[in-house]
Design an enzyme around this catalytic site. Structure first.
Site, PDB file in Angstrom:
ATOM      1  N   TYR A  90       0.853  -1.196   0.000  1.00 15.77           N
ATOM      2  CA  TYR A  90       0.000   0.000   0.000  1.00 15.77           C
ATOM      3  C   TYR A  90       0.886   1.242   0.000  1.00 15.77           C
ATOM      4  CZ  TYR A  90      -4.469   2.333   0.872  1.00 15.77           C
ATOM      5  OH  TYR A  90      -5.619   3.067   0.762  1.00 15.77           O
TER       6      TYR A  90
ATOM      7  N   TYR B 230      -1.720   4.923 -10.220  1.00 14.16           N
ATOM      8  CA  TYR B 230      -2.673   4.049 -10.934  1.00 14.16           C
ATOM      9  C   TYR B 230      -4.107   4.343 -10.517  1.00 14.16           C
ATOM     10  CZ  TYR B 230      -5.272  -0.502 -10.726  1.00 14.16           C
ATOM     11  OH  TYR B 230      -6.211  -1.493 -10.723  1.00 14.16           O
TER      12      TYR B 230
END
Ligand SMILES: [Zn+2]
Lengths: 128, 382
Positions: B280, B328
């Site tokens: 993450y 992204y």
């Protein structure tokens, strides 16, 4: 600064906030095991007692543990930049606070408590 | 011997700026992941999700007209989906469910629902003792972790920026990435972007987009009869450490140290065995701390470790190969998309960004303010 809205004290935190009216900074102390903790809780995290927690006045001194200069405020009418910090109190517990008087603070700086008075008579501890 | 469990379907919902509702995006993610697995809603008897409503899994079951034999709504921010993989594997092994969908979706960019100060809950201690100081939530916590790291171990903001620079390089290879076609960035670009909460600039912070994803789990035995190459769940681990800004003494030693150790031990492998790593990256520091805490380098070494380009395309440790939350997609609880990309890499479906021969992957989620940490080790069926 534009003052924040601080929620009312509850059954556990009333004593801590009452002390701020006299500009006294407290931490919670367990008289059974000696543990100090902040913020105040209903239970001692060291010995599980709910019956031995009292408030103890601090010297109001500490050291900057970490700090960050904030350039976008989360609510309107707050002047930027300002510095939010973790201060390690001389007695041991960490407290989240603001550092006032400039934005050139560094880890390890020695600091002293000051107070921002709230409209309801309570006060927020800040450090300088 | 305990039954082995595999991921048999994985998919994204629409990403970016969708103008769609949360439940439409959830429906896309779930039905696409099921189609990928050769299954339909009628096959599903387990649902794990959060971020829809107070009763998220119940809500989604109702929306799909399913009456599951097992649900999970573990609410732990971005690491929840890695935690759900562990719980789902256990439920399948215990025989409580056979086919479980784990999903998440958010329309936070379209709905403009994200707030700089976080969510206000007046009854929790943080409302009285932390929020009055106007810290940004969660970025100011990660900012203090970055400050402590640079102070304690040395290193520069430019070195930390490598996480964002590498993420952009990967995103340029992923047509679904929000920053696809936007060109590369440099460390100089990152450190000279607008400061948010020092030492982190806006370019150290993840995107705010819509998006979602889903994965489908079943027993490995059944997985072998389904269309896709099964991706086996080899190990998992988790740690929960704090909600407040002051509970953790050392901001440079996150719970990922423990969650990674448990996950690798369960899988019987070490970080050296990992071909592709998804962690993450809510902020550059989140990813840097995770790479180090998971054991890919020694304590205090991560900034030097990544300086040689090893996390970029073609490097020795391919990291966040989709382009990550930084370049992204970041719909809030990004952890589900770590799993989707890990599965695609292990199946060899990642196109221009494919890591050749990837057979072992790790997905590591972080939630809240370094609050929750969950690691999953995945491998191709051998
Ligand atoms: Zn005690």
């Amino acid at each position: 600064m534009s003052l924040p809205e601080v929620p009312p004290a509850d059954d556990v935190t009333t004593g801590w906030w009452d002390a701020t009216r006299e500009h006294r900074l407290m931490v919670q102390e367990c008289t059974q095991c000696g543990h100090l903790q902040h913020p105040p809780r209903a239970v001692c995290t060291a010995c599980s007692s709910m019956d031995h927690l009292e408030l103890r006045e601090t010297a109001g001194t500490g050291e900057v543990d970490a700090c960050t200069v904030i350039h976008r405020a989360p609510r309107p009418d707050v002047d930027v930049p300002y510095t939010v910090a973790r201060v390690r109190l001389t007695e041991g517990p960490l407290i989240l606070t603001r550092l006032v008087d400039g934005d050139q603070w560094a880890i390890g700086d020695q600091v002293n408590v000051g107070w921002t008075d709230l409209p309801d008579g309570r006060a927020l501890p800040v450090f300088h | 011997m305990t039954a082995r469990v595999a991921i048999v379907g994985a998919a994204e919902s629409d990403l970016g700026v969708t103008g769609k509702s949360i439940l439409t995006l959830q429906s896309q993610a779930v039905t696409r992941a099921l189609a990928d697995a050769g299954l339909t809603l009628a096959d599903v008897d387990g649902i794990a999700t959060t971020g829809i409503s107070r009763f998220s899994a119940t809500q989604l079951a109702d929306y799909f007209a399913i009456q599951p034999t097992w649900t999970d709504s573990t609410f732990a921010g971005g690491s929840a989906y890695e935690m759900m993989v562990a719980r789902a594997a256990q439920a399948i092994q215990a025989g409580q469910a056979t086919t479980i969908v784990i999903s998440f979706a958010s329309n936070q960019r379209s709905a403009k629902s994200r707030r700089l100060g976080g969510v206000h809950e007046p009854h929790i201690p943080e409302a009285q003792f932390e929020e009055p100081y106007d810290m940004l939530f969660p970025v100011s916590y990660y900012a203090m972790a970055a400050q402590q790291y640079l102070h304690k171990f040395g290193g520069t903001r430019e070195q930390l920026a490598e996480i964002a620079v590498a993420a952009r390089e990967w995103a340029l290879l992923n047509p679904k990435a929000f920053r696809y076609g936007k060109g590369p960035i440099t460390a100089e670009d990152v450190v000279t972007s607008a400061m948010i909460s020092s030492p982190l600039t806006v370019a150290d912070c993840c995107l705010v987009t819509d998006g979602g994803g889903a994965v489908v789990l079943t027993s490995l035995e059944r997985a072998r009869d389904l269309p896709r190459k099964p991706v086996e769940i080899l190990g998992y681990g988790e740690r929960t450490t704090n909600t407040s800004f002051t509970a953790v003494d050392d901001l440079t030693a996150p719970g990922a140290i423990g969650s990674g150790r448990d996950a690798f031990a369960r899988a019987g492998i070490t970080p050296a065995d990992v071909d592709v790593l998804q962690v993450y990256d809510s902020f550059t520091i989140t990813a840097a701390l995770s790479v180090e805490a998971l054991g890919f380098c020694g304590r205090g070494e991560v900034l030097g470790f990544i300086a040689d380009g090893r996390i970029r395309p073609g490097g020795a440790l391919p990291l966040n190969t989709s382009g990550g939350g930084l370049s992204y997609c970041h719909p809030g609880q990004y952890g589900i998309l770590l799993l989707v990309e890990a599965v695609r890499q292990l199946r060899g479906e990642s196109g221009d960004r494919q890591v050749e021969g990837a057979s072992t992957a790790v997905a590591h989620g972080t939630g809240g303010i370094l609050s929750t940490h969950a690691t999953v080790v995945l491998g191709v069926d051998r």
